[in-house]
Design a protein around this motif. Structure first.
Motif, PDB file in Angstrom:
ATOM      1  N   ALA A  37       0.822  -1.205   0.000  1.00  0.00           N
ATOM      2  CA  ALA A  37       0.000   0.000   0.000  1.00  0.00           C
ATOM      3  C   ALA A  37       0.859   1.258   0.000  1.00  0.00           C
ATOM      4  CB  ALA A  37      -0.935  -0.012   1.212  1.00  0.00           C
ATOM      5  N   VAL A  38       1.916   1.263   0.816  1.00  0.00           N
ATOM      6  CA  VAL A  38       2.769   2.451   0.908  1.00  0.00           C
ATOM      7  C   VAL A  38       3.520   2.687  -0.398  1.00  0.00           C
ATOM      8  CG1 VAL A  38       4.789   3.411   2.073  1.00  0.00           C
ATOM      9  CG2 VAL A  38       2.996   2.294   3.413  1.00  0.00           C
ATOM     10  N   VAL A  39       4.086   1.616  -0.958  1.00  0.00           N
ATOM     11  CA  VAL A  39       4.846   1.763  -2.197  1.00  0.00           C
ATOM     12  C   VAL A  39       3.937   2.198  -3.338  1.00  0.00           C
ATOM     13  CG1 VAL A  39       6.120   0.462  -3.942  1.00  0.00           C
ATOM     14  CG2 VAL A  39       6.675   0.173  -1.532  1.00  0.00           C
ATOM     15  N   THR A  40       2.747   1.636  -3.431  1.00  0.00           N
ATOM     16  CA  THR A  40       1.816   2.035  -4.492  1.00  0.00           C
ATOM     17  C   THR A  40       1.442   3.506  -4.368  1.00  0.00           C
ATOM     18  OG1 THR A  40       0.913  -0.213  -4.500  1.00  0.00           O
ATOM     19  CG2 THR A  40      -0.382   1.488  -5.587  1.00  0.00           C
ATOM     20  N   ARG A  41       1.355   3.983  -3.137  1.00  0.00           N
ATOM     21  CA  ARG A  41       0.978   5.396  -2.931  1.00  0.00           C
ATOM     22  C   ARG A  41       2.124   6.360  -3.213  1.00  0.00           C
ATOM     23  NH1 ARG A  41       0.217   9.858  -3.141  1.00  0.00           N
ATOM     24  NH2 ARG A  41      -0.965  11.263  -1.785  1.00  0.00           N
ATOM     25  N   TRP A  42       3.341   6.044  -2.795  1.00  0.00           N
ATOM     26  CA  TRP A  42       4.377   7.060  -2.778  1.00  0.00           C
ATOM     27  C   TRP A  42       5.538   6.818  -3.732  1.00  0.00           C
ATOM     28  CZ3 TRP A  42       2.617  11.164  -0.613  1.00  0.00           C
ATOM     29  CH2 TRP A  42       1.747  11.087   0.476  1.00  0.00           C
ATOM     30  N   ALA A 102      -6.370  -5.455  -2.697  1.00  0.00           N
ATOM     31  CA  ALA A 102      -6.964  -4.415  -1.853  1.00  0.00           C
ATOM     32  C   ALA A 102      -5.903  -3.437  -1.363  1.00  0.00           C
ATOM     33  CB  ALA A 102      -7.678  -5.071  -0.670  1.00  0.00           C
ATOM     34  N   ALA A 103      -4.720  -3.951  -0.975  1.00  0.00           N
ATOM     35  CA  ALA A 103      -3.650  -3.068  -0.512  1.00  0.00           C
ATOM     36  C   ALA A 103      -3.179  -2.157  -1.637  1.00  0.00           C
ATOM     37  CB  ALA A 103      -2.491  -3.899   0.027  1.00  0.00           C
ATOM     38  N   ALA A 104      -3.017  -2.714  -2.841  1.00  0.00           N
ATOM     39  CA  ALA A 104      -2.608  -1.892  -3.977  1.00  0.00           C
ATOM     40  C   ALA A 104      -3.658  -0.835  -4.308  1.00  0.00           C
ATOM     41  CB  ALA A 104      -2.342  -2.777  -5.194  1.00  0.00           C
ATOM     42  N   GLY A 135      -3.576   2.143  -1.958  1.00  0.00           N
ATOM     43  CA  GLY A 135      -2.529   3.108  -2.273  1.00  0.00           C
ATOM     44  C   GLY A 135      -2.734   3.797  -3.598  1.00  0.00           C
ATOM     45  N   ALA A 136      -3.350   3.116  -4.561  1.00  0.00           N
ATOM     46  CA  ALA A 136      -3.520   3.694  -5.891  1.00  0.00           C
ATOM     47  C   ALA A 136      -4.596   4.782  -5.911  1.00  0.00           C
ATOM     48  CB  ALA A 136      -3.879   2.597  -6.895  1.00  0.00           C
ATOM     49  N   TYR A 137      -5.639   4.627  -5.097  1.00  0.00           N
ATOM     50  CA  TYR A 137      -6.726   5.612  -5.140  1.00  0.00           C
ATOM     51  C   TYR A 137      -6.260   7.010  -4.722  1.00  0.00           C
ATOM     52  CZ  TYR A 137     -11.104   7.997  -4.236  1.00  0.00           C
ATOM     53  OH  TYR A 137     -12.122   8.907  -4.228  1.00  0.00           O
ATOM     54  N   PRO A 138      -5.618   7.179  -3.541  1.00  0.00           N
ATOM     55  CA  PRO A 138      -5.135   8.536  -3.223  1.00  0.00           C
ATOM     56  C   PRO A 138      -4.071   9.029  -4.181  1.00  0.00           C
ATOM     57  CG  PRO A 138      -4.352   6.948  -1.596  1.00  0.00           C
ATOM     58  CD  PRO A 138      -5.358   6.241  -2.436  1.00  0.00           C
ATOM     59  N   ARG A 139      -3.275   8.108  -4.748  1.00  0.00           N
ATOM     60  CA  ARG A 139      -2.282   8.514  -5.734  1.00  0.00           C
ATOM     61  C   ARG A 139      -2.975   9.093  -6.964  1.00  0.00           C
ATOM     62  NH1 ARG A 139       2.995   5.978  -6.704  1.00  0.00           N
ATOM     63  NH2 ARG A 139       3.819   6.752  -8.697  1.00  0.00           N
ATOM     64  N   ARG A 140      -4.030   8.440  -7.408  1.00  0.00           N
ATOM     65  CA  ARG A 140      -4.771   8.926  -8.568  1.00  0.00           C
ATOM     66  C   ARG A 140      -5.430  10.267  -8.273  1.00  0.00           C
ATOM     67  NH1 ARG A 140     -10.147   8.259 -10.225  1.00  0.00           N
ATOM     68  NH2 ARG A 140     -10.455   8.364 -12.493  1.00  0.00           N
ATOM     69  N   GLN A 141      -5.990  10.411  -7.070  1.00  0.00           N
ATOM     70  CA  GLN A 141      -6.610  11.684  -6.700  1.00  0.00           C
ATOM     71  C   GLN A 141      -5.586  12.805  -6.662  1.00  0.00           C
ATOM     72  OE1 GLN A 141      -9.782  10.502  -7.343  1.00  0.00           O
ATOM     73  NE2 GLN A 141     -10.301  12.092  -5.862  1.00  0.00           N
ATOM     74  N   GLU A 142      -4.394  12.506  -6.171  1.00  0.00           N
ATOM     75  CA  GLU A 142      -3.342  13.516  -6.133  1.00  0.00           C
ATOM     76  C   GLU A 142      -2.931  13.924  -7.543  1.00  0.00           C
ATOM     77  OE1 GLU A 142      -0.346  16.039  -4.527  1.00  0.00           O
ATOM     78  OE2 GLU A 142      -2.142  15.107  -3.679  1.00  0.00           O
ATOM     79  N   LEU A 143      -2.814  12.953  -8.441  1.00  0.00           N
ATOM     80  CA  LEU A 143      -2.473  13.262  -9.824  1.00  0.00           C
ATOM     81  C   LEU A 143      -3.552  14.105 -10.497  1.00  0.00           C
ATOM     82  CD1 LEU A 143      -0.981   9.853 -11.054  1.00  0.00           C
ATOM     83  CD2 LEU A 143       0.263  11.956 -10.517  1.00  0.00           C
ATOM     84  N   ARG A 144      -4.818  13.767 -10.227  1.00  0.00           N
ATOM     85  CA  ARG A 144      -5.910  14.559 -10.793  1.00  0.00           C
ATOM     86  C   ARG A 144      -5.895  15.978 -10.240  1.00  0.00           C
ATOM     87  NH1 ARG A 144     -11.536  11.445 -10.503  1.00  0.00           N
ATOM     88  NH2 ARG A 144     -12.116  13.382 -11.578  1.00  0.00           N
TER      89      ARG A 144
END
Length: 368
Positions: free
Chosen positions: A80-85, A131-133, A136-145
């Motif tokens: 989760a952490v790696v997928t996010r950051w 689920a862990a990925a 992390g991917a959802y907030p990453r996508r929101q940040e990119l948007r």
């Protein structure tokens, strides 16, 4: 091959969990400003932990399932952490081994199951990895948007600023240049006319400063910019009068009253900018024009705007109209966005004409 509980086996079984826990502690045990940067560097520790977990899962001597559950939980947290950051290139070699380690570890503890049962067990343990990925991917996508939206808003603001500077400041500065040239020629013969020219230069300079102040206020935020009224058709009479006073050309405005009532606020602003652009181009590229006409012609569904000069728009003006100027392309985009059109070309004997067609407001909008 069953579970072993010797000290060496226990140390080997605890190694992946210790590495994963140590990596997470290292990432968060620092100043708050550096936490995000360290979290982005956990791709390599994640890959190392996944490799150690796979080795200890299928080694001849294996630790107990308790250590493996701890490993799986820590690996899921790292996923989760790696997928996010982490950066995208690092995810390519960090996530697959982590997903394999979590998915395959139960298979080493069970024996005698069929192939389909083994596939079912692996699929069951792949669900928490997904689920862990995803977490992390959802907030990453929101940040990119969010970043993309901010970049688009800044680009739109810069474009609007450049259009305002071109439309209004350039118009006033061109008037200053014309008045300064006139004052230079008449100063010696008739100082009174030079004083009048200086007064007009002062007025045009104040107008340019006001336009720049309005542009600067846009930089302070949308709240400030929203309070600044847009120029509209009510200011055309003063605009055309000042144009006549500033140069040799005599400008005439034909603005029937129904036009101001039928155009929307946005269309009125585009119409005003169109007239400013037409007069500015005449002043810059047709300085010998003697007569300029600004005519508004309403029809059932549109309003046609024609800015025409009688002569002086030579080849240089044609190149500007078709070339890399900012005014006409920007106005063309504005007109098309409203459902209208804009065109420019030669007119009469050496003259030039700028024509814009804008749609009128719908009936329900006019009555509201």
């Amino acid at each position: 091959m069953g579970e072993s509980t010797g000290p060496a086996v226990m140390a080997l079984g605890a190694l992946p969990s210790l590495v994963a826990a140590g990596s997470l502690v290292w990432a968060v045990a620092c100043r708050r400003a550096a936490v995000r940067r360290r979290l982005g560097r956990l791709a390599l520790p994640t890959a190392v932990c996944a490799g150690l977990s796979l080795i200890t899962s299928f080694a001849p001597l294996r630790a107990g399932s308790g250590w493996k559950l701890a490993e799986a939980a820590l690996l899921l947290l790292l996923v989760a952490v790696v997928t996010r950051w982490s950066r995208l290139p690092h995810l390519v070699w960090a996530l697959p081994p982590a997903a394999l380690a979590v998915t395959l570890w139960p298979l080493a503890l069970v024996t005698g199951e069929s192939f389909l049962e083994s596939v079912g067990i692996g699929a069951f343990w792949f669900l928490p990895v997904a689920a862990a990925a995803a977490s992390g991917a959802y907030p990453r996508r929101q940040e990119l948007r969010r970043r993309r939206a901010v970049a688009e808003a800044r680009a739109a603001q810069r474009l609007q600023l450049s259009r305002d500077l071109h439309d209004f400041v350039a118009h006033d500065i061109s008037g200053i240049v014309v008045q300064a040239q006139a004052a230079r020629f008449v100063a010696a013969a008739d100082p009174s006319h030079a004083v009048i020219a200086l007064e007009r230069i002062e007025k045009a300079g104040l107008s340019a400063l006001a336009a720049m102040d309005r542009t600067v206020r846009m930089l302070h935020g949308p709240e400030t910019a929203a309070t600044e009224p847009l120029p509209d058709l009510s200011q055309l009479h003063v605009l055309v009068e000042n144009f006549t006073l500033a140069g040799a050309a005599e400008a005439h405005l034909d603005l029937p009253r129904p036009v101001t009532e039928r155009l929307t606020r946005e269309a009125g602003s585009v119409a005003y900018r169109t007239v400013v652009e037409g007069l500015t181009n005449i002043r810059r590229h047709a300085p010998h024009a003697s007569r300029v006409t600004v005519a508004f012609s309403p029809t059932a569904t549109t309003v046609e705007i024609r800015i025409t000069n009688d002569r002086g728009a030579g080849p240089s003006a044609g190149r500007v109209t078709r070339g890399g100027g900012l005014g006409l392309p920007a106005l063309t985009e504005h007109a098309r966005a409203l459902g209208g059109s804009l065109a420019a070309g030669p007119h009469g004997d050496g003259g030039w004409q700028l024509t814009a067609v804008l749609p009128v407001a719908p009936a329900e909008e006019k009555t509201s």
